[in-house]
Write a protein that holds these residues in place. Structure first.
Motif, PDB file in Angstrom:
ATOM      1  N   ARG A 130       0.977  -1.037  -0.168  1.00 47.39           N
ATOM      2  CA  ARG A 130       0.005   0.049  -0.045  1.00 47.39           C
ATOM      3  C   ARG A 130       0.858   1.190   0.027  1.00 47.39           C
ATOM      4  N   GLY A 131       2.275   1.271  -0.185  1.00 47.57           N
ATOM      5  CA  GLY A 131       3.008   2.373  -0.342  1.00 47.57           C
ATOM      6  C   GLY A 131       3.362   2.898   0.982  1.00 47.57           C
ATOM      7  N   LEU A 132       3.387   2.206   1.907  1.00 44.84           N
ATOM      8  CA  LEU A 132       3.696   2.621   3.347  1.00 44.84           C
ATOM      9  C   LEU A 132       5.096   2.468   3.954  1.00 44.84           C
ATOM     10  N   THR A 133       5.968   2.173   3.331  1.00 41.24           N
ATOM     11  CA  THR A 133       7.480   1.897   3.347  1.00 41.24           C
ATOM     12  C   THR A 133       7.752   3.378   3.840  1.00 41.24           C
ATOM     13  N   GLY A 134       8.435   3.398   5.064  1.00 39.27           N
ATOM     14  CA  GLY A 134       8.988   4.559   5.494  1.00 39.27           C
ATOM     15  C   GLY A 134       7.971   5.529   6.345  1.00 39.27           C
ATOM     16  N   PHE A 135       6.838   4.852   6.381  1.00 34.12           N
ATOM     17  CA  PHE A 135       5.869   5.524   7.223  1.00 34.12           C
ATOM     18  C   PHE A 135       5.894   5.213   8.698  1.00 34.12           C
ATOM     19  N   GLY A 136       6.413   4.018   9.300  1.00 28.63           N
ATOM     20  CA  GLY A 136       6.837   3.683  10.505  1.00 28.63           C
ATOM     21  C   GLY A 136       8.332   2.998  10.366  1.00 28.63           C
ATOM     22  N   ARG A 137       9.023   2.789  11.511  1.00 30.90           N
ATOM     23  CA  ARG A 137      10.213   2.259  11.368  1.00 30.90           C
ATOM     24  C   ARG A 137      10.246   0.654  12.143  1.00 30.90           C
ATOM     25  N   PRO A 138       9.659  -0.427  11.439  1.00 33.14           N
ATOM     26  CA  PRO A 138       9.195  -1.418  12.138  1.00 33.14           C
ATOM     27  C   PRO A 138      10.747  -2.357  12.620  1.00 33.14           C
ATOM     28  N   ASP A 139      11.817  -2.013  12.014  1.00 32.53           N
ATOM     29  CA  ASP A 139      13.005  -2.800  12.413  1.00 32.53           C
ATOM     30  C   ASP A 139      13.514  -2.083  13.919  1.00 32.53           C
ATOM     31  N   GLY A 140      13.562  -2.871  14.859  1.00 28.63           N
ATOM     32  CA  GLY A 140      13.869  -2.370  16.353  1.00 28.63           C
ATOM     33  C   GLY A 140      12.670  -1.657  16.905  1.00 28.63           C
ATOM     34  N   PHE A 141      11.690  -1.790  16.419  1.00 33.08           N
ATOM     35  CA  PHE A 141      10.350  -1.172  16.953  1.00 33.08           C
ATOM     36  C   PHE A 141      10.363  -1.223  18.393  1.00 33.08           C
ATOM     37  N   HIS A 142      10.498  -2.657  18.908  1.00 29.75           N
ATOM     38  CA  HIS A 142      10.233  -2.648  20.424  1.00 29.75           C
ATOM     39  C   HIS A 142      11.390  -2.252  21.107  1.00 29.75           C
ATOM     40  N   GLU A 143      12.638  -2.438  20.542  1.00 23.93           N
ATOM     41  CA  GLU A 143      13.728  -1.958  21.005  1.00 23.93           C
ATOM     42  C   GLU A 143      13.529  -0.514  21.736  1.00 23.93           C
ATOM     43  N   ARG A 144      13.046   0.131  20.502  1.00 21.01           N
ATOM     44  CA  ARG A 144      12.875   1.936  20.795  1.00 21.01           C
ATOM     45  C   ARG A 144      11.837   2.388  21.699  1.00 21.01           C
ATOM     46  N   GLN A 145      10.929   1.639  22.058  1.00 23.78           N
ATOM     47  CA  GLN A 145       9.703   1.848  22.668  1.00 23.78           C
ATOM     48  C   GLN A 145       9.776   2.808  24.075  1.00 23.78           C
ATOM     49  N   VAL A 146      10.726   2.156  24.978  1.00 24.90           N
ATOM     50  CA  VAL A 146      11.091   2.578  26.200  1.00 24.90           C
ATOM     51  C   VAL A 146      11.518   4.147  25.931  1.00 24.90           C
ATOM     52  N   ASP A 147      12.816   3.908  25.354  1.00 23.57           N
ATOM     53  CA  ASP A 147      13.350   5.348  24.835  1.00 23.57           C
ATOM     54  C   ASP A 147      12.728   6.258  24.303  1.00 23.57           C
ATOM     55  N   ARG A 148      11.861   5.771  23.330  1.00 26.26           N
ATOM     56  CA  ARG A 148      10.938   6.678  22.540  1.00 26.26           C
ATOM     57  C   ARG A 148       9.844   7.546  23.516  1.00 26.26           C
ATOM     58  N   TRP A 149       9.096   6.608  24.200  1.00 27.06           N
ATOM     59  CA  TRP A 149       8.394   7.322  25.066  1.00 27.06           C
ATOM     60  C   TRP A 149       8.786   8.143  26.225  1.00 27.06           C
ATOM     61  N   THR A 150      10.022   7.663  26.657  1.00 28.26           N
ATOM     62  CA  THR A 150      10.290   8.531  27.875  1.00 28.26           C
ATOM     63  C   THR A 150      11.161   9.647  27.205  1.00 28.26           C
ATOM     64  N   ALA A 151      11.540   9.828  25.936  1.00 29.05           N
ATOM     65  CA  ALA A 151      12.065  11.186  25.441  1.00 29.05           C
ATOM     66  C   ALA A 151      10.828  12.021  25.081  1.00 29.05           C
ATOM     67  N   HIS A 152       9.723  11.427  24.789  1.00 30.64           N
ATOM     68  CA  HIS A 152       8.575  12.205  24.389  1.00 30.64           C
ATOM     69  C   HIS A 152       8.103  12.823  25.893  1.00 30.64           C
ATOM     70  N   TRP A 153       8.268  11.959  26.870  1.00 27.39           N
ATOM     71  CA  TRP A 153       7.740  12.317  28.340  1.00 27.39           C
ATOM     72  C   TRP A 153       8.744  13.602  28.718  1.00 27.39           C
TER      73      TRP A 153
END
Length: 342
Positions: A153-176
């Motif tokens: 459906r042309g959504l390559t680059g819409f998200g970054r599935p590689d390493g998705f879970h490894e980033r979650q804590v850092d991603r949401w902590t940085a947002h916080w």
């Protein structure tokens, strides 16, 4: 900013330029209930009805880009089995309404978020069977979304599935950290546990990011059927099982709790059965499901804290956001309890 403050002349001229209205002088702009984080309005000129989505009065960082992402996703869903509003036009010219916005078709349906009184036969007093089927349709919609071939459906680059879970804590902590004004009990323990319990195997797919009864519409009539999934501002390509855990966070686990949430769940399957139904629909064994439960609560606490912080700073007009505090503390508590129980 409210809907009444939108520059209707500029909007009408832009809509005419997009061939979306025939009579710009007759444009009517009405607010739509629901949506604490964006301005949502119904547009019409007597011949066509549309819906506009624009960021709030004070545009948070990244919200203009989020509008573009929503429009891109809706465009990608065209031709799939996922019910959605048809995207019509995107405007990135801030001279029109002061922010990026887009226009989509109006969905002919009813919203569980619009009223406490659901239409027949889905009100609790009208029997159990219709309400059960309503819940089944809700979880079926989530399963359908998870099955979309996002790359096709042309959504390559819409998200970054590689390493998705490894980033979650850092991603949401940085947002916080962008708005942090206090500690939220339970999140430190939850974050540490999440880092140590990342799923080893999972299948990337489209995530809505905030899937619930509040972000869907159903078709009119006695047969339960989704008319559209709405409010895609948190969508990405990631792990769709997180959407399930997010939905189930508010879902009652016991029959005595069906009246205690923001939706009356009378007659609907309880939490474990809903999870089993999703498992059957998707064929996903849901390994490590507790991880997703912890992550859903960790993420929810931080997402709501952002809105609450903006409210305390006078950047959000909606008084409903003032009530986020209890939900924030509850999410932190549940995350810590799940970790302790693991």
């Amino acid at each position: 900013m409210t809907v009444d403050e939108l520059d209707r002349e500029r909007l009408a001229a832009w809509l005419a330029g997009q061939s979306l209205v025939d009579r710009p002088e007759a444009l009517v702009v009405d607010p739509i209930s629901g949506g604490n984080q964006n301005i949502v309005a119904r547009l019409g000129d007597g011949t066509r009805r549309m819906v506009l989505r624009r960021p709030p009065r004070i545009v948070p960082d990244g919200r203009d880009a989020a509008m573009e992402r929503e429009f891109r996703l809706l465009t990608a869903l065209e031709g799939t089995d996922v019910p959605h509003a048809t995207p019509l036009a995107l405007c990135t010219d801030h001279d029109v309404l002061g922010a990026t916005f887009y226009v989509m078709s109006e969905v002919d349906g009813w919203s569980p978020a619009a009223s406490m009184f659901w239409p027949e036969p889905f009100a609790p007093e009208h029997g159990v069977a219709p309400r059960r089927r309503l819940a089944l349709e809700l979880v079926r919609g989530l399963a359908t979304l998870s099955a979309v071939d996002w790359q096709a459906r042309g959504l390559t680059g819409f998200g970054r599935p590689d390493g998705f879970h490894e980033r979650q804590v850092d991603r949401w902590t940085a947002h916080w950290d962008r708005f942090r004004f206090r500690d939220i009990p339970g999140l430190t323990e939850a974050g540490a546990w999440l880092r140590e319990n990342v799923p080893s195997r999972w299948t990337p797919g489209i995530m809505h990011g905030d899937y619930s009864f509040l972000n869907v519409m159903f078709r009119h009539g006695p047969e339960p059927a989704l008319a559209a999934v709405v409010d895609w501002e948190m969508a990405t390509v990631g792990d769709p099982v997180l959407d399930l855990a997010w939905l189930m966070r508010q879902w009652p686990a016991r029959a005595e709790d069906v009246h205690s949430r923001y939706v009356d769940y009378t007659g609907m399957p309880l939490r474990d059965e809903m999870v089993d139904i999703y498992r059957e629909l998707t064929g996903n064994p849901l390994d490590h499901y507790r991880y997703y439960q912890v992550l859903a609560n960790f993420k929810l606490a931080i997402v709501l804290e952002g809105g609450y912080a903006r409210y305390l700073n006078g950047e959000v007009d909606n008084p409903k956001v003032a009530h986020y505090n209890d939900s924030i503390l509850d999410a932190g508590r549940v995350a810590a309890e799940l970790v302790a129980g693991a």
